[in-house]
Motif scaffolding. Sequence first.
Motif, PDB file in Angstrom:
ATOM      1  N   MET A  37       0.842  -1.193   0.000  1.00  0.00           N
ATOM      2  CA  MET A  37       0.000   0.000   0.000  1.00  0.00           C
ATOM      3  C   MET A  37       0.878   1.244   0.000  1.00  0.00           C
ATOM      4  O   MET A  37       1.934   1.269   0.624  1.00  0.00           O
ATOM      5  N   SER A  38       0.429   2.291  -0.703  1.00  0.00           N
ATOM      6  CA  SER A  38       1.164   3.558  -0.726  1.00  0.00           C
ATOM      7  C   SER A  38       1.029   4.245   0.627  1.00  0.00           C
ATOM      8  O   SER A  38       0.266   3.815   1.481  1.00  0.00           O
ATOM      9  N   GLY A  41      -2.322   5.128   1.712  1.00  0.00           N
ATOM     10  CA  GLY A  41      -3.179   4.000   2.039  1.00  0.00           C
ATOM     11  C   GLY A  41      -4.284   3.732   1.037  1.00  0.00           C
ATOM     12  O   GLY A  41      -5.169   2.930   1.295  1.00  0.00           O
ATOM     13  N   LYS A  42      -4.235   4.385  -0.122  1.00  0.00           N
ATOM     14  CA  LYS A  42      -5.300   4.238  -1.106  1.00  0.00           C
ATOM     15  C   LYS A  42      -4.869   3.518  -2.373  1.00  0.00           C
ATOM     16  O   LYS A  42      -5.675   2.893  -3.024  1.00  0.00           O
ATOM     17  N   THR A  43      -3.596   3.625  -2.721  1.00  0.00           N
ATOM     18  CA  THR A  43      -3.116   3.076  -3.987  1.00  0.00           C
ATOM     19  C   THR A  43      -2.222   1.868  -3.742  1.00  0.00           C
ATOM     20  O   THR A  43      -1.135   2.010  -3.192  1.00  0.00           O
ATOM     21  N   PRO A  44      -2.659   0.669  -4.151  1.00  0.00           N
ATOM     22  CA  PRO A  44      -1.808  -0.503  -3.976  1.00  0.00           C
ATOM     23  C   PRO A  44      -0.856  -0.702  -5.160  1.00  0.00           C
ATOM     24  O   PRO A  44      -1.149  -0.323  -6.288  1.00  0.00           O
ATOM     25  N   LEU A 102     -10.208  -4.981  -1.213  1.00  0.00           N
ATOM     26  CA  LEU A 102      -9.322  -4.661  -0.095  1.00  0.00           C
ATOM     27  C   LEU A 102     -10.089  -4.322   1.173  1.00  0.00           C
ATOM     28  O   LEU A 102      -9.610  -4.556   2.278  1.00  0.00           O
TER      29      LEU A 102
END
Length: 144
Positions: A37-38, A41-44, A102
Amino acid sequence: MTLRPALLLAAVAAALSACSGAIEAPYEPGVCFVVEMSEDGKTPTFNKLAEGQPQIEQCAARLEEMRLRFLRLGGTRRDVIGAYQGQYIFLDQEGVKLGKTLTGTRFMALARTGDGRLAVPGAISRDETGRPVGVAAPPPAPGQ
């Protein structure tokens, strides 16, 4: 009167399109991914871990192997997220859970035994408090 059903249909379509914004796991046959996760916390990010994995359980085993190796090297991350053929795999202290998204519902696939290994949940013996109990087979009788 015909305006009302049209507005209702448009509202339902908008609600359904908002639900489809979930990030789908990659679907490459036999490929196991680690999901990072970035910072927001939104972009894997999907990193290829292993190829030629015939089942999701083998991918979970590769993820557990990676998790243990990093812990032996001094890492502190105990939870791991993976992906296999369109499904997410979540490893944590309880075991392995599977989910389509997710953030959605997760289903238990493998549970941890008393010594930390992974096993099918029905194969684990538990005491009256629900804690896993390690059960060994009795030794063979002499002369057998």
